[in-house]
Scaffold this motif. Structure first.
Motif, short mmCIF file in Angstrom:
data_model
loop_
_atom_site.label_atom_id
_atom_site.label_comp_id
_atom_site.label_asym_id
_atom_site.label_seq_id
_atom_site.Cartn_x
_atom_site.Cartn_y
_atom_site.Cartn_z
N TYR A 216 -4.02 -4.05 0.51
CA TYR A 216 -5.00 -3.37 -0.35
C TYR A 216 -4.56 -3.39 -1.80
CZ TYR A 216 -7.49 0.53 -2.54
OH TYR A 216 -8.22 1.31 -3.39
N TRP B 130 -13.08 -0.59 1.39
CA TRP B 130 -12.61 -1.96 1.17
C TRP B 130 -12.45 -2.70 2.50
CZ3 TRP B 130 -7.51 -3.54 2.60
CH2 TRP B 130 -7.18 -4.83 2.23
N ARG C 248 -6.53 -5.31 -4.78
CA ARG C 248 -7.01 -4.52 -5.92
C ARG C 248 -6.53 -5.13 -7.23
NH1 ARG C 248 -8.53 1.13 -6.10
NH2 ARG C 248 -8.46 1.90 -8.23
#
Length: 477
Positions: free
Chosen positions: A442, A379, A446
């Protein structure tokens, strides 16, 4: 020409022919339908044009009206006349293997096999479609449904452009190597310079500039996990606000939200820095970095605005890579606006463009969800490749400055454990700051990726229902 050739015999029924022609060109496009009176320009040799259009067409509609075969006034067979263009056109279409569809106007009867010349007998066994004056609109929709899969669309989807490579080539490797060397230099050069030109700091002296810079840098780093944590806490509200802001044009989004929020953020951070330390050199440098970053942000917004104008002019097209939430939401809004503005029933090109655009949006939403489902390192490399390298340099430079502030003292007294312990603790704190911020960010991204993808799929289902309502059969009665 690819499309429909209308074959007819002149008479007082021509108004029905024109009505049929108008409806067909609305649905299929003017370039896909041929009617001699409307399609042959003045001065052109009509025999040549007729032959050319017959050879190029995919379907011939043989319009049969009462009196098509026999002239009621003198009871002569019109189909047997020398040079009868109706006969020639049907004969040519059959010989070329074209699809020939008899179209009955009102009470007209399809001639029997025995009533037709040898080369036209096939016409008698072709399934006919009726066009009644009282049910003309509904009957034309039946005919359009029959033609839908026989006529090549005038609009074709743009070719698929594969996304750019993920940056695993030579340039990517070169950038990583360069960043690694820069990071090592940022970590080593400040201590080396401090050893060469610095001296131990007395207890009553002000902390060295390198120490102040390292502290300011570490303090500024703490904004990363704080902002990431705040994003997670108010993520639902942020998403609700973005649902309102993203579908609007980039021009309005930038002028009413993005730029004012960016300016406010820079101003607030600058005031906090000045209030905490006054106009010191580290504070001055930090504010300059904020201003340069904001300038780059504005340039990116202007580029996005130009890209959106280009996409609006060339709609429909696939979303640019990498796919973003604003691009998906604006794509949905473009389809919604068109389906709302276009009059019903939609023509074929409108329908094809809307169907293709919705299919592309659904596919892009799946890709967007997959972007958010990757592992953390993937990512970071995909979403923030340059920022990841920049943060690595930032960490190295900050630790290097801190080590530089202690290097003269370590050189004077290398056995003092507290110096090494201070370096280890400071390095651990800096790494922990970035690790915690990265983890929080993150998790936020997500969640956002999955939420936006589900939202777009719901919108696509809704718009497909609207498209079906406004399709070719809507408004028929």
């Amino acid at each position: 020409m690819e499309g429909i050739f209308i074959n007819y015999r002149s008479g007082n029924h021509f108004a029905a022919i024109e009505r049929l022609y108008d409806r067909l060109i609305w649905h299929f496009g003017k370039n896909c339908v041929f009617l001699d009176r409307s399609s042959i320009r003045g001065g052109e040799r009509y025999p040549d044009v007729l032959r050319e259009k017959l050879e190029g067409c995919e379907v011939l509609l043989a319009v049969i009206h009462p009196g098509w075969l026999i002239d009621a006034d003198n009871e002569t067979r019109l189909i047997d006349r020398e040079g009868d263009w109706v006969r020639y056109e049907i004969k040519t279409a059959l010989e070329l293997g074209k699809l020939v569809i008899p179209v009955r106007l009102d009470d007209a009867a399809i001639p029997g096999v025995d009533d037709l010349p040898e080369e036209l007998k096939e016409l008698a066994v072709r399934q006919a479609i009726a066009l009644r004056t009282g049910g003309f609109a509904a009957d034309v929709e039946v005919l359009i449904g029959r033609l839908e899969h026989q006529v090549t669309p005038s609009w074709r989807p743009p070719e698929l452009v594969p996304p750019p490579p993920a940056g695993t080539g030579a340039r990517r490797r070169l950038a990583v190597v360069a960043a690694a060397f820069a990071g090592v230099a940022a970590l080593i050069v400040p201590p080396v310079l401090a050893l060469a030109y610095g001296r131990p700091v007395a207890a009553d002296e002000e902390a060295p500039l390198s120490f102040q810079a390292a502290m300011w840098s570490a303090l500024f780093m703490t904004s990363y996990p704080i902002i990431a944590g705040l994003l997670g806490l108010v993520r639902t509200r942020i998403n609700n606000a973005e649902q309102i802001m993203h579908p609007i044009s980039s021009n309005r989004y930038n002028s009413r939200f993005a730029i004012p929020v960016g300016m406010t953020t820079v101003a607030l951070l600058s005031m906090i820095i000045l209030a905490a330390s006054g106009l010191t050199f580290p504070a001055y440098v930090t504010i300059m970095v904020l201003l340069v970053t904001f300038a780059g942000y504005v340039v990116a917004l202007v580029r996005a605005e130009r890209d959106e104008e280009d996409e609006e002019r060339n709609w429909p097209r696939r979303p640019r890579w990498p796919i973003t939430a604003p691009a998906l939401r604006r794509g949905v809004e473009r389809v919604r606006n068109r389906l709302t503005v276009w009059p019903a029933p939609l023509n074929r090109e409108q329908q094809l463009k809307a169907e293709w655009s919705l299919a592309v949006l659904a596919e892009a939403a799946d890709d967007f969800r997959r972007q958010g489902a990757g592992k953390r390192h993937a990512w970071l490399n995909r979403k923030f490749p340059r920022l990841t390298l920049a943060c690595g340099l930032w960490i190295a430079a900050t630790v290097g400055l801190f080590v530089a502030s202690l290097s003269p003292d370590i050189a004077a007294n290398p056995t003092r454990v507290r110096y090494y312990l201070a370096i280890a603790v400071f390095t651990g704190v800096v790494l922990a700051i970035f690790a915690s911020g990265g983890e929080l960010l993150y998790r936020y991204w997500r969640w956002m990726y999955g939420n936006v993808a589900a939202e777009v799929h719901d919108e696509v289902r809704e718009l497909r229902g609207l498209l079906e309502e406004r399709g070719p059969t809507s408004g028929v009665g």
